[in-house]
Design a protein around this motif. Structure first.
Motif, PDB file in Angstrom:
ATOM      1  N   ASN A 293       0.821  -1.214   0.000  1.00 48.22           N
ATOM      2  CA  ASN A 293       0.000   0.000   0.000  1.00 48.22           C
ATOM      3  C   ASN A 293       0.856   1.266   0.000  1.00 48.22           C
ATOM      4  O   ASN A 293       0.476   2.276  -0.605  1.00 48.22           O
ATOM      5  CB  ASN A 293      -0.930  -0.003   1.214  1.00 48.22           C
ATOM      6  CG  ASN A 293      -1.967  -1.113   1.130  1.00 48.22           C
ATOM      7  OD1 ASN A 293      -2.232  -1.641   0.053  1.00 48.22           O
ATOM      8  ND2 ASN A 293      -2.551  -1.481   2.261  1.00 48.22           N
ATOM      9  N   ILE A 294       2.007   1.207   0.659  1.00 50.53           N
ATOM     10  CA  ILE A 294       2.947   2.337   0.624  1.00 50.53           C
ATOM     11  C   ILE A 294       3.444   2.559  -0.804  1.00 50.53           C
ATOM     12  O   ILE A 294       3.515   3.705  -1.289  1.00 50.53           O
ATOM     13  CB  ILE A 294       4.149   2.072   1.563  1.00 50.53           C
ATOM     14  CG1 ILE A 294       3.738   2.249   3.027  1.00 50.53           C
ATOM     15  CG2 ILE A 294       5.317   2.985   1.217  1.00 50.53           C
ATOM     16  CD1 ILE A 294       3.717   3.666   3.527  1.00 50.53           C
ATOM     17  N   LYS A 295       3.789   1.463  -1.484  1.00 50.43           N
ATOM     18  CA  LYS A 295       4.264   1.582  -2.865  1.00 50.43           C
ATOM     19  C   LYS A 295       3.192   2.204  -3.755  1.00 50.43           C
ATOM     20  O   LYS A 295       3.484   3.064  -4.605  1.00 50.43           O
ATOM     21  CB  LYS A 295       4.662   0.207  -3.404  1.00 50.43           C
ATOM     22  CG  LYS A 295       5.243   0.239  -4.827  1.00 50.43           C
ATOM     23  CD  LYS A 295       5.623  -1.140  -5.309  1.00 50.43           C
ATOM     24  CE  LYS A 295       6.278  -1.056  -6.685  1.00 50.43           C
ATOM     25  NZ  LYS A 295       5.457  -0.354  -7.686  1.00 50.43           N
ATOM     26  N   ARG A 296       1.930   1.790  -3.545  1.00 52.01           N
ATOM     27  CA  ARG A 296       0.827   2.329  -4.340  1.00 52.01           C
ATOM     28  C   ARG A 296       0.670   3.837  -4.081  1.00 52.01           C
ATOM     29  O   ARG A 296       0.454   4.614  -5.013  1.00 52.01           O
ATOM     30  CB  ARG A 296      -0.461   1.595  -3.989  1.00 52.01           C
ATOM     31  CG  ARG A 296      -1.621   1.888  -4.928  1.00 52.01           C
ATOM     32  CD  ARG A 296      -2.847   1.054  -4.578  1.00 52.01           C
ATOM     33  NE  ARG A 296      -2.568  -0.360  -4.672  1.00 52.01           N
ATOM     34  CZ  ARG A 296      -2.584  -1.207  -3.641  1.00 52.01           C
ATOM     35  NH1 ARG A 296      -2.875  -0.767  -2.428  1.00 52.01           N
ATOM     36  NH2 ARG A 296      -2.326  -2.489  -3.816  1.00 52.01           N
ATOM     37  N   ASN A 333       2.815  13.819   3.724  1.00 48.85           N
ATOM     38  CA  ASN A 333       2.216  12.563   4.182  1.00 48.85           C
ATOM     39  C   ASN A 333       2.977  11.362   3.617  1.00 48.85           C
ATOM     40  O   ASN A 333       3.259  10.390   4.333  1.00 48.85           O
ATOM     41  CB  ASN A 333       0.749  12.517   3.758  1.00 48.85           C
ATOM     42  CG  ASN A 333      -0.107  11.731   4.723  1.00 48.85           C
ATOM     43  OD1 ASN A 333       0.093  11.804   5.928  1.00 48.85           O
ATOM     44  ND2 ASN A 333      -1.057  10.988   4.197  1.00 48.85           N
ATOM     45  N   VAL A 334       3.319  11.432   2.321  1.00 50.66           N
ATOM     46  CA  VAL A 334       4.078  10.343   1.699  1.00 50.66           C
ATOM     47  C   VAL A 334       5.433  10.204   2.373  1.00 50.66           C
ATOM     48  O   VAL A 334       5.865   9.088   2.725  1.00 50.66           O
ATOM     49  CB  VAL A 334       4.247  10.595   0.185  1.00 50.66           C
ATOM     50  CG1 VAL A 334       5.238   9.603  -0.418  1.00 50.66           C
ATOM     51  CG2 VAL A 334       2.906  10.505  -0.525  1.00 50.66           C
ATOM     52  N   SER A 335       6.103  11.332   2.575  1.00 42.30           N
ATOM     53  CA  SER A 335       7.424  11.319   3.210  1.00 42.30           C
ATOM     54  C   SER A 335       7.361  10.731   4.615  1.00 42.30           C
ATOM     55  O   SER A 335       8.222   9.934   5.011  1.00 42.30           O
ATOM     56  CB  SER A 335       7.983  12.747   3.259  1.00 42.30           C
ATOM     57  OG  SER A 335       9.217  12.778   3.946  1.00 42.30           O
ATOM     58  N   LYS A 336       6.323  11.096   5.365  1.00 45.07           N
ATOM     59  CA  LYS A 336       6.161  10.607   6.745  1.00 45.07           C
ATOM     60  C   LYS A 336       6.049   9.091   6.775  1.00 45.07           C
ATOM     61  O   LYS A 336       6.776   8.419   7.538  1.00 45.07           O
ATOM     62  CB  LYS A 336       4.918  11.251   7.363  1.00 45.07           C
ATOM     63  CG  LYS A 336       4.516  10.699   8.719  1.00 45.07           C
ATOM     64  CD  LYS A 336       3.305  11.428   9.276  1.00 45.07           C
ATOM     65  CE  LYS A 336       2.037  11.101   8.520  1.00 45.07           C
ATOM     66  NZ  LYS A 336       0.838  11.766   9.107  1.00 45.07           N
ATOM     67  N   HIS A 337       5.156   8.542   5.969  1.00 44.84           N
ATOM     68  CA  HIS A 337       4.915   7.092   6.019  1.00 44.84           C
ATOM     69  C   HIS A 337       6.091   6.305   5.441  1.00 44.84           C
ATOM     70  O   HIS A 337       6.443   5.236   5.970  1.00 44.84           O
ATOM     71  CB  HIS A 337       3.623   6.758   5.279  1.00 44.84           C
ATOM     72  CG  HIS A 337       2.391   7.225   5.994  1.00 44.84           C
ATOM     73  ND1 HIS A 337       1.968   6.667   7.177  1.00 44.84           N
ATOM     74  CD2 HIS A 337       1.505   8.210   5.701  1.00 44.84           C
ATOM     75  CE1 HIS A 337       0.872   7.276   7.586  1.00 44.84           C
ATOM     76  NE2 HIS A 337       0.566   8.220   6.709  1.00 44.84           N
ATOM     77  N   VAL A 338       6.707   6.826   4.388  1.00 50.05           N
ATOM     78  CA  VAL A 338       7.872   6.134   3.812  1.00 50.05           C
ATOM     79  C   VAL A 338       9.007   6.109   4.836  1.00 50.05           C
ATOM     80  O   VAL A 338       9.677   5.072   5.012  1.00 50.05           O
ATOM     81  CB  VAL A 338       8.327   6.817   2.507  1.00 50.05           C
ATOM     82  CG1 VAL A 338       9.698   6.298   2.073  1.00 50.05           C
ATOM     83  CG2 VAL A 338       7.303   6.583   1.408  1.00 50.05           C
TER      84      VAL A 338
END
Length: 428
Positions: A293-296, A333-338
């Motif tokens: 899901n992170i990749k998506r 948000n993307v940076s945080k979760h990655v």
């Protein structure tokens, strides 16, 4: 049971009816209550231009501001307000308490208000930290001490029970419900908390809890954590639980400063299901599905970023400017979760948590004694396995086979103590 909404409603009612510039004053507990439910930008929209902890060194007079106090009704906080009212710093004092005030406290406040700066005193029952709509915590420090077989400080145990009872009462007052109470009969602490809660709801403050009866009464079930010592010893493999276990969450905030090189705005991030759609959708996903899901999510962001690079006309430029705040939010948000998933992957690999967890599951379920003893011994001999993981494995082995082979358990204790001076040989 939407706990966050209940707390937000209380905060809205505190702030929206008081016009003009305000300062919000909180104690060390209510600052957590407010921070998980309300953002700084939302406070600014309510004309709150300063948030201050009581007891801070600031003594500057702010007679142009109205003060909104949101405090627990403790003896210390009442005495603080008494000193404040003797020499007021603010034009108006609006006092809100997170739980039930007793008559003595009300009289103290009334007698102290000689300059008549107090405009209102109200009870808003938000004496709990609503970490998401269906879960709350009371942030009781070192609460395991009160679960020991012998309590060395009975007064401290009473303070602990009072804190738990007050928190439970506040939850049901916020939800406008009076529950049926059941407790674990074999636990003295569970029995005590249940009985004191029942006394408060059905005798001392029965009028306060006299809500319209629902068709089905809610159930308050008080159980003892010691009844299941296995689950806390197992490594977790869902997103929220892994962040809590491997990195740490406090009041929905994750401190990432120890990770290494990271941008300043990502050093402390908020991980809240109320504010983060991705986290809400994935907080209970297992680690494997989370990676997909992170990749998506990253792929979707790359598509948005690619479209923003293709600016050829004035209209494209105007569209980009309009969408820029949302783009920046998505980027953060993307940076945080990655960042968090990358760090957790690193920890899982360094600590060999996949292998450790496999042995944990064997011990918790149906693994044989000979095979699990050999596996635990191998981990104790492996320096790359952390001390805390070794301790967990030894504890799980002792719980599973405590009556079958005490000699092997003693061997594991001694081997564990040889790894670290923190553990004493032969002590259970």
């Amino acid at each position: 049971m939407v706990l966050v909404s209940a707390v937000r409603d209380y905060i809205n009612r505190m702030l929206q009816d008081i016009s003009g510039m305000k300062v919000l004053l909180l104690d060390s507990y209510t600052v957590s209550v407010v921070s998980v439910a309300y953002s700084q930008s939302e406070l600014l929209q309510k004309e709150v231009f300063l948030v201050e902890l009581i007891g801070s060194k600031s003594k500057e007079s702010m007679s142009h501001l109205k003060a909104v106090f949101f405090l627990r009704p403790t003896t210390e906080n009442i005495q603080y307000l008494r000193r404040q009212l003797a020499s007021p710093r603010f034009a108006e004092y609006h006092l809100f308490f997170s739980n039930i005030l007793n008559d003595t406290q009300i009289h103290i406040l009334a007698d102290s208000d000689e300059q008549e700066v107090v405009k209102q005193v109200q009870e808003f029952y938000a004496d709990f930290v609503a970490i998401d709509p269906y879960h709350f915590t009371l942030n009781v420090q070192s609460n395991h001490i009160y679960m020991l077989p012998v309590v060395m400080d009975p007064s401290s145990l009473q303070n602990y029970c009072d804190c738990v009872v007050d928190g439970i009462a506040a939850v049901f007052l916020a939800l406008k419900r009076r529950p049926v109470i059941r407790y674990q009969r074999t636990s003295d602490v569970a029995k005590r908390i249940a009985q004191e809660t029942a006394n408060l709801m059905y005798q001392k403050e029965t009028g306060l809890f006299d809500f319209r009866r629902a068709e089905i009464s809610p159930l308050l079930l008080v159980v003892d954590r010691r009844d299941d010592p296995i689950t806390p010893l197992l490594n977790q493999w869902t997103y929220q639980a892994m962040v809590h276990e491997l990195i740490g969450i406090q009041d929905n905030k994750v401190d990432l400063r120890s990770i290494g090189k990271i941008s300043k705005d990502q050093q402390e991030v908020v991980l809240s299901s109320e504010q983060d759609v991705f986290f809400k959708s994935n907080m209970y996903e297992n680690f494997g599905d989370l990676g997909m899901n992170i990749k998506r999510m990253v792929d979707e962001f790359q598509q948005v970023a690619k479209s923003n690079q293709n600016i050829q006309t004035i209209e494209d430029m105007a569209k980009f400017v309009d969408n820029y705040p949302e783009y920046r939010k998505m980027q953060g948000n993307v940076s945080k979760h990655v960042t968090m998933v990358t760090e957790m992957s690193k920890i899982v690999e360094e600590r060999k948590l996949m292998l450790v967890s496999q042995t944990e599951q064997d011990l918790a379920c149906n693994g044989g004694q000979v095979a699990t003893f050999e596996a635990v011994t191998n981990f104790l001999n492996d320096e790359s396995v952390s001390d805390i993981d070794c301790l967990r494995l030894v504890m799980l082995y002792a719980l599973r086979f405590e009556k079958e082979n005490p000699l092997q358990i003693m061997q594991l204790f001694n081997k564990l103590s040889s790894r670290s001076s923190k553990y004493k040989p032969g002590v259970t």
